[in-house]
Design an enzyme around this catalytic site. Sequence first.
Site, mmCIF file in Angstrom:
data_model
loop_
_atom_site.group_PDB
_atom_site.id
_atom_site.type_symbol
_atom_site.label_atom_id
_atom_site.label_comp_id
_atom_site.label_asym_id
_atom_site.label_seq_id
_atom_site.Cartn_x
_atom_site.Cartn_y
_atom_site.Cartn_z
ATOM 1 N N SER A 71 0.796 -1.251 -0.083
ATOM 2 C CA SER A 71 -0.011 0.017 -0.112
ATOM 3 C C SER A 71 0.797 1.382 -0.042
ATOM 4 O O SER A 71 1.585 1.522 -0.971
ATOM 5 C CB SER A 71 -0.859 -0.109 1.189
ATOM 6 N N ASP A 216 -5.965 -2.837 -2.697
ATOM 7 C CA ASP A 216 -5.087 -2.740 -1.634
ATOM 8 C C ASP A 216 -4.040 -3.860 -1.337
ATOM 9 O O ASP A 216 -4.967 -4.879 -0.762
ATOM 10 C CB ASP A 216 -5.550 -2.075 -0.480
#
Length: 481
Positions: A71, A216
């Site tokens: 991320s 993500d």
Amino acid sequence: MSCEAFKERRNSASQVPAFGNVVSVLSIDGGGIRGIIPGVILAFLESEIQKLDDNKDARIADYFDVIAGTSTGGLVTAMLTAPNKDKRPMFSAKDIKQFYLDHCPKIFPQECYAARVIKALWGPRYDGKHLRKIVKKKLEKIHLSQTLTNVVIPTFDVKKLQPTIFSSYRVKDNPSYDAPLSDICIGTSAAPTFLPAHYFKTCDSSKKEREFNLIDGGVAANNPTSLAITILMNEMNKGNADFSPMLPKEYRRLHVLSLGTGSMKNEEKYSAEEAANWGILGWLTSGGSAPLLNVFTQASDDMVDFHTCMVFEAFGYGDNYLRIQDDSLSHELSSLDIATEKNLDALVQIGESLLKKQVTRVNLETGVCEPCGKGTNEDALIRLAKTLHGEKQRKHSQAFDRLVADQLDDSLTDEASSLDVATEKNLDALIKIGESLLKKEVTRVNLETGVCEPCGKGTNEEALIRLAKKLHEEKKRKLKT
């Protein structure tokens, strides 16, 4: 061999773990705007390396064999390893803080709480346009295969319902993973409810397309430390020449720095009584945050830390694993997206204060991180900088020795470079080479490029005359005594 080819071979070779005693791993957690915290810590580590190297251009990517990030950590990984036009890291570690201060308010524009909740019901809170724009602009057309050291960036494919791991090692076997770094960064940062999922396609050498439908990477591995180590061990098992003669599970040679982005774990914000009444909306919005995401990411982070620490302790090399994390964030500071000036400045201060805190290690009985008597995180990073610097020098030396041999082989004819072609012609040629060396300029190896360059000390002949005088004077001095 040309000078440029020599530089290229030397620079790539000096990154190979087999040339040294240590395999170094940097891992960076996910956490939205909290990526600024590891940015502050890495800026300190890079400054210490620069002091040791006496080189303000030394970069984190020069010293770690693998950098893994999820991320926001994946974005930091790309920033540290993406090459500029001079094939050096595009960003220094100290640039990360300013990047976050400049762009987080635009990526996560602030609205009132009610507006955010309403948006979350009908789609992602943020459109992700500024993130896509700035990442595409900065990383341009750089692909995964071009990073300056090995990287590992996890994502999750919602179409296949499985993790998709982008790594420098996988790209070698499967060119369809050689995606643009910008697309990988946008995909690994697409936190559910916060930013939209990201779709893109790649083509391999046979023009076969592969599509990616990514969210993500934190849903799979918010703390990518174990993932990076597992990939390394797999490469050793496969017999990757980069690690020869290393053996799997040789943890004494692994040095791992794992950087968290902070959490509000110690705040004990939620209770079973409160959570018992949550529906979908409650799990996604209660307390002004997203409890469901907090629970998943915290569970992942702690399990990885617990497992990694346990393995290193079991092999007797607990000091080779350093985890830096702050579990005492308040509600606002623990958010992924409250990108106010006040909040971002506070996160910078948390990163700076973390340097002064004691090194902690997870208690394998209680699961709680406790001081372990190893000084402050700053002390530990200074020790790590010395280890990385010494290892870099060792790798440079061994790589240089091999490449110098290659260069000499290329500068001589096949016959002149032989050990045993003792023809009159060949022997005369070797004499001429020796004589010509006397007339050449004294050179010194450039530690950055590995190329021998004139150093302004005259010719080798003049240097030998100076040496002869010193030896003569020293001999006279010894005779007198």
